[in-house]
Scaffold this active site. Structure first.
Site, PDB file in Angstrom:
ATOM      1  N   ASN A   9       0.865  -1.183   0.000  1.00 10.86           N
ATOM      2  CA  ASN A   9       0.000   0.000   0.000  1.00 10.86           C
ATOM      3  C   ASN A   9       0.900   1.232   0.000  1.00 10.86           C
ATOM      4  O   ASN A   9       1.515   1.553   1.015  1.00 10.86           O
ATOM      5  CB  ASN A   9      -0.899  -0.045   1.254  1.00 10.86           C
ATOM      6  CG  ASN A   9      -1.715   1.228   1.432  1.00 10.86           C
ATOM      7  OD1 ASN A   9      -1.809   2.051   0.520  1.00 10.86           O
ATOM      8  ND2 ASN A   9      -2.315   1.382   2.600  1.00 10.86           N
ATOM      9  N   LYS A  11       0.018   4.284  -0.290  1.00  6.51           N
ATOM     10  CA  LYS A  11      -0.625   5.463   0.312  1.00  6.51           C
ATOM     11  C   LYS A  11      -0.393   6.698  -0.575  1.00  6.51           C
ATOM     12  O   LYS A  11      -0.370   6.574  -1.787  1.00  6.51           O
ATOM     13  CB  LYS A  11      -0.101   5.666   1.740  1.00  6.51           C
ATOM     14  CG  LYS A  11      -0.223   4.384   2.562  1.00  6.51           C
ATOM     15  CD  LYS A  11      -0.014   4.581   4.033  1.00  6.51           C
ATOM     16  CE  LYS A  11      -0.190   3.231   4.733  1.00  6.51           C
ATOM     17  NZ  LYS A  11      -0.190   3.318   6.165  1.00  6.51           N
ATOM     18  N   HIS A  95      -9.659   1.348   4.429  1.00  7.05           N
ATOM     19  CA  HIS A  95      -8.401   1.450   5.183  1.00  7.05           C
ATOM     20  C   HIS A  95      -8.629   2.344   6.400  1.00  7.05           C
ATOM     21  O   HIS A  95      -9.396   3.311   6.333  1.00  7.05           O
ATOM     22  CB  HIS A  95      -7.302   2.026   4.281  1.00  7.05           C
ATOM     23  CG  HIS A  95      -5.962   1.955   4.928  1.00  7.05           C
ATOM     24  ND1 HIS A  95      -5.542   2.882   5.859  1.00  7.05           N
ATOM     25  CD2 HIS A  95      -4.959   1.048   4.819  1.00  7.05           C
ATOM     26  CE1 HIS A  95      -4.339   2.534   6.288  1.00  7.05           C
ATOM     27  NE2 HIS A  95      -3.953   1.430   5.666  1.00  7.05           N
ATOM     28  N   GLU A  97      -7.041   4.663   7.630  1.00  6.67           N
ATOM     29  CA  GLU A  97      -6.824   6.112   7.392  1.00  6.67           C
ATOM     30  C   GLU A  97      -8.041   6.730   6.711  1.00  6.67           C
ATOM     31  O   GLU A  97      -8.358   7.902   6.948  1.00  6.67           O
ATOM     32  CB  GLU A  97      -5.534   6.307   6.567  1.00  6.67           C
ATOM     33  CG  GLU A  97      -4.304   6.033   7.424  1.00  6.67           C
ATOM     34  CD  GLU A  97      -3.118   5.447   6.680  1.00  6.67           C
ATOM     35  OE1 GLU A  97      -3.066   5.530   5.438  1.00  6.67           O
ATOM     36  OE2 GLU A  97      -2.229   4.889   7.355  1.00  6.67           O
ATOM     37  N   GLU A 177      -6.182  -5.163  10.086  1.00  7.06           N
ATOM     38  CA  GLU A 177      -5.117  -4.213  10.409  1.00  7.06           C
ATOM     39  C   GLU A 177      -5.455  -3.492  11.720  1.00  7.06           C
ATOM     40  O   GLU A 177      -6.244  -2.537  11.712  1.00  7.06           O
ATOM     41  CB  GLU A 177      -4.987  -3.163   9.307  1.00  7.06           C
ATOM     42  CG  GLU A 177      -4.637  -3.727   7.954  1.00  7.06           C
ATOM     43  CD  GLU A 177      -3.985  -2.661   7.078  1.00  7.06           C
ATOM     44  OE1 GLU A 177      -2.819  -2.852   6.718  1.00  7.06           O
ATOM     45  OE2 GLU A 177      -4.616  -1.646   6.789  1.00  7.06           O
ATOM     46  N   GLY A 183       1.916   1.771  10.858  1.00 11.37           N
ATOM     47  CA  GLY A 183       2.907   2.844  10.784  1.00 11.37           C
ATOM     48  C   GLY A 183       3.585   3.162  12.107  1.00 11.37           C
ATOM     49  O   GLY A 183       4.262   4.174  12.228  1.00 11.37           O
ATOM     50  N   SER A 223       2.802  -2.638  10.410  1.00 12.75           N
ATOM     51  CA  SER A 223       4.231  -2.776  10.703  1.00 12.75           C
ATOM     52  C   SER A 223       4.812  -4.128  10.297  1.00 12.75           C
ATOM     53  O   SER A 223       5.649  -4.682  11.009  1.00 12.75           O
ATOM     54  CB  SER A 223       4.503  -2.470  12.184  1.00 12.75           C
ATOM     55  OG  SER A 223       4.129  -1.122  12.468  1.00 12.75           O
TER      56      SER A 223
HETATM   57  P1  PGA Z   1       2.478  -0.099   7.725  1.00 12.09           P
HETATM   58  O1  PGA Z   1       1.067   0.219   7.053  1.00 12.09           O
HETATM   59  O2  PGA Z   1       2.978  -1.385   7.111  1.00 12.09           O
HETATM   60  O3  PGA Z   1       3.351   1.064   7.374  1.00 12.09           O
HETATM   61  O4  PGA Z   1       2.252  -0.240   9.183  1.00 12.09           O
HETATM   62  C1  PGA Z   1       0.141  -0.794   6.788  1.00 12.09           C
HETATM   63  C2  PGA Z   1      -1.089  -0.211   6.114  1.00 12.09           C
HETATM   64  O5  PGA Z   1      -1.428   0.940   6.379  1.00 12.09           O
HETATM   65  O6  PGA Z   1      -1.749  -0.882   5.310  1.00 12.09           O
END
Ligand code: PGA
Length: 260
Positions: A9, A11, A95, A97, A177, A183, A223
């Site tokens: 992803n 983003k 997601h 976010e 997730e 993140g 992560s």
């Molecule tokens: P990350 O993000 O691997 O940076 O923790 C995962 C995601 O947002 O899908």
């Protein structure tokens, strides 16, 4: 046997030129893995044409969101036929976010997932709890309502369009997730993730029946790095990963995929 599936992803990173270059580099580095794993990149809308122009090399291309109507007065949105015209494989939906910053709800997510499945595109539908929800003992309640409210809103009931024509690559994938792991560098433990995945599969089983639930893929996200991916993918109910930060550099992402 469910095929493992790893989706990067990206983003809101990478303008089209960098995205195309990194896509090409990742496809090259992951060449020998492509018959063993399903691989994908979810890129921003502006990069999608540059990526799908290079599609022949086996790494699928996904959008990061999609609207449920075919067209209309929805400024800033992009529809399923628009993605189809670019030969995009599907889209992420819900997601955290999107939920956190842009007001996405279980109902709007369900409509987005349904629109993708109706047009025979793939949906990678994200669910997961916040730290406060986990600490309050609400993990299962949250996951159950994220799934079932979305399925109800999109009228998503039938195994035929959840799985599609190729049972080894079901159209609907769930990504678990936990919000606190995204993140932050603080991944869930493999035990925590497996427990949540087993619960998600039990809800899928209740809703779609055992056979369909057994075919559906559930990805872990939050992560995931080259040095912890194996601890997740060896768990019974973890069928791959949705990877943010560690997907941005093609060599690191290919290393992560090699470790699966
Ligand atoms: P990350 O993000 O691997 O940076 O923790 C995962 C995601 O947002 O899908």
């Amino acid at each position: 046997m469910r095929r493992k599936f790893i989706v990067g992803n990206w983003k809101m990173f990478k303008a089209p030129r960098d995205a195309a270059e990194d896509y090409r580099a990742f496809a090259e580095e992951s060449k020998t893995l492509q018959d063993k794993l399903d691989l994908g990149i979810a890129a921003s809308y502006t990069s999608l044409p540059a990526l799908t122009d290079r599609l022949q090399n086996g790494v699928r291309v996904y959008a990061q969101n999609v609207h449920w109507e075919k067209e209309g007065a929805f400024t800033g949105e992009v529809s399923v036929p628009m993605l189809n015209a670019l030969r995009v494989q599907g889209s992420l939906v819900g997601h955290s976010e999107r939920r956190q910053y842009f007001g996405e709800t279980n109902v709007s997510c369900g409509k987005r997932v349904a629109a993708l499945l109706h047009s025979n595109l793939d949906a990678v539908f994200c669910v997961g709890e916040t730290l406060a929800e986990r600490e309050a003992g609400r993990l299962q309640d949250v996951l159950r309502s994220q799934l079932l409210e979305a399925f109800a809103a999109g009228d998503i009931r039938h195994g035929t369009y959840v799985i599609g024509s190729d049972p080894s690559r079901p159209k609907l994938t769930i990504a678990y997730e936990p919000v606190w792991a995204i993140g932050t560098g603080k991944a869930a433990t493999a035990t925590e993730a497996q427990e949540a995945h087993a619960f998600v599969r039990s809800v899928l089983c209740e809703h779609f029946g055992k056979e369909i639930a057994g075919q559906m893929r559930i990805l872990y996200g939050g992560s995931v790095k080259p040095n912890n991916i194996t601890s997740f993918t060896k768990c019974a109910d973890i069928d791959g990963a949705l990877v943010g930060g560690a997907s941005l550099k093609p060599a690191e992402f290919a290393e992560l995929c090699r470790n699966v």
